[in-house]
Design an enzyme around this catalytic site. Structure first.
Site, PDB file in Angstrom:
ATOM      1  CG  ASN A   9      -1.704   1.238   1.412  1.00 18.22           C
ATOM      2  OD1 ASN A   9      -1.832   2.029   0.480  1.00 18.22           O
ATOM      3  ND2 ASN A   9      -2.269   1.448   2.598  1.00 18.22           N
ATOM      4  CD1 TRP A  10       3.396   0.920  -2.892  1.00 18.39           C
ATOM      5  CD2 TRP A  10       3.571   2.145  -4.770  1.00 18.39           C
ATOM      6  NE1 TRP A  10       4.093   0.167  -3.822  1.00 18.39           N
ATOM      7  CE2 TRP A  10       4.214   0.900  -4.989  1.00 18.39           C
ATOM      8  CE3 TRP A  10       3.550   3.070  -5.815  1.00 18.39           C
ATOM      9  CZ2 TRP A  10       4.830   0.564  -6.193  1.00 18.39           C
ATOM     10  CZ3 TRP A  10       4.164   2.737  -7.019  1.00 18.39           C
ATOM     11  CH2 TRP A  10       4.808   1.498  -7.203  1.00 18.39           C
ATOM     12  CG  HIS A  96      -5.818   1.821   5.157  1.00 21.86           C
ATOM     13  ND1 HIS A  96      -5.385   2.740   6.076  1.00 21.86           N
ATOM     14  CD2 HIS A  96      -4.785   0.965   4.955  1.00 21.86           C
ATOM     15  CE1 HIS A  96      -4.126   2.452   6.413  1.00 21.86           C
ATOM     16  NE2 HIS A  96      -3.743   1.379   5.746  1.00 21.86           N
ATOM     17  N   GLY A 170       2.177   2.262  10.752  1.00 18.41           N
ATOM     18  CA  GLY A 170       3.095   3.381  10.590  1.00 18.41           C
ATOM     19  C   GLY A 170       3.761   3.835  11.879  1.00 18.41           C
ATOM     20  CB  SER A 210       4.995  -1.510  12.069  1.00 15.41           C
ATOM     21  OG  SER A 210       4.511  -0.196  12.250  1.00 15.41           O
ATOM     22  N   GLY A 232       4.773   1.349   4.714  1.00  9.69           N
ATOM     23  CA  GLY A 232       6.067   2.011   4.543  1.00  9.69           C
ATOM     24  C   GLY A 232       7.112   1.143   3.853  1.00  9.69           C
TER      25      GLY A 232
HETATM   26  C1  PEP Z   1      -0.833   0.001   5.885  1.00  7.36           C
HETATM   27  O1  PEP Z   1      -0.824   1.110   5.387  1.00  7.36           O
HETATM   28  O2  PEP Z   1      -1.756  -0.769   5.606  1.00  7.36           O
HETATM   29  C2  PEP Z   1       0.258  -0.376   6.774  1.00  7.36           C
HETATM   30  C3  PEP Z   1       0.212  -1.533   7.362  1.00  7.36           C
HETATM   31  O3  PEP Z   1       1.268   0.542   6.948  1.00  7.36           O
HETATM   32  P1  PEP Z   1       2.688   0.290   7.662  1.00  7.36           P
HETATM   33  O4  PEP Z   1       3.241  -1.015   7.112  1.00  7.36           O
HETATM   34  O5  PEP Z   1       3.530   1.456   7.280  1.00  7.36           O
HETATM   35  O6  PEP Z   1       2.437   0.186   9.122  1.00  7.36           O
END
Ligand code: PEP
Length: 250
Positions: A9-10, A96, A170, A210, A232
């Site tokens: 997921n950018w 989301h 995040g 994360s 990320g």
């Molecule tokens: C997401 O955006 O779905 C996500 C899990 O982000 P991150 O990996 O940065 O926590």
């Protein structure tokens, strides 16, 4: 046997050249024999068509990050599911936590978006997960139950669910393998109640929050984790591939 899905997921990241560089790097590495799993990238909307062209023939699927509930109409700034299909998408993320928070999206709206995606031939990835306060209050499983019950579309197929505890997105905080296993087993049981046990067994339930190359390995042993929704770390080809390498084939 559910095949693992590694989805990136950018979010709202990437100008045209950044997106093309990342897409080309991923496509080159995966064409050359990457880990054996299903791959998906979900770039921001303005990059869907160029990224779709850059990953063409690589086996990486294209997904969007949101869709409207209607197939067309007076909804300035929105994109309909048939438009996303027309742009080359086969998946779309709905519900989301950033959309639930930033745009006040309810379970009922997420359910309608997921149904619209299915009607357009897209696979919705329905996201859900509890906040830190809810987990600390011992309400995580109850919140998950409310979200699963309220957010699922009418059909079990095509459908992917992503368990993403809000406090882990995040933030660098990752849920323990025990918490993830408990949440995923709970979700699968709830899906069984909605769609029947056999249909629920076929639904992929991803973990997100994360996930990085150094913690993805801890999730590999968990039977009910069918891959990851990666934010990320999906913006760096090396990290995204390293996460997939940590997940067993299947
Ligand atoms: C997401 O955006 O779905 C996500 C899990 O982000 P991150 O990996 O940065 O926590």
């Amino acid at each position: 046997m559910r095949r693992k899905l590694i989805a990136g997921n950018w979010k709202m990241n990437g100008l045209r050249q950044d997106g093309l560089d990342l897409a080309r790097a991923l496509a080159a590495r995966i064409r050359g024999g990457g880990p054996d799993c299903d791959w998906l990238v979900c770039p921001p909307a303005q990059l869907l068509i160029p990224v779709g062209e850059a990953i063409g023939g690589s086996g990486i699927a294209l997904g969007a990050q949101d869709c409207h509930t209607e197939a067309a109409g007076a909804h300035t700034g929105d994109l309909a599911a048939p438009m996303l299909a027309d742009a080359g998408c086969s998946f779309v993320i709905v519900g989301h936590s950033e959309r639930r928070t930033d745009h006040g999206e309810s379970d009922a709206l997420v359910k309608a978006k997921a149904a619209a995606a299915q009607a357009a031939g897209l696979t919705p990835i329905v996201c859900l997960g509890e906040t830190e306060e809810q987990r600390e209050a011992g309400r995580a499983l109850e919140v998950i139950e409310t979200q699963v019950t309220g957010s699922m579309p009418g059909a079990a197929e095509p459908l992917v669910v992503a368990y993403e505890p809000v406090w882990a997105i995040g933030t660098g905080k990752v849920a323990t393998p025990e918490d993830v296993a408990e949440a995923h087993a709970h979700i699968r049981g709830l899906l069984g109640g909605i769609f029947g046990a056999e249909a629920a067994e076929a639904i992929r339930v991803l973990y997100g929050g994360s996930v990085k190359p150094n913690n993805a390995r801890d999730l590999r042993a968990l039977a009910d984790v069918d891959g990851g929704l990666i934010g990320g770390a999906s913006l760096k080809a090396d990290d995204f591939l390293a996460i997939a390498n940590a997940v067993p084939a299947g």
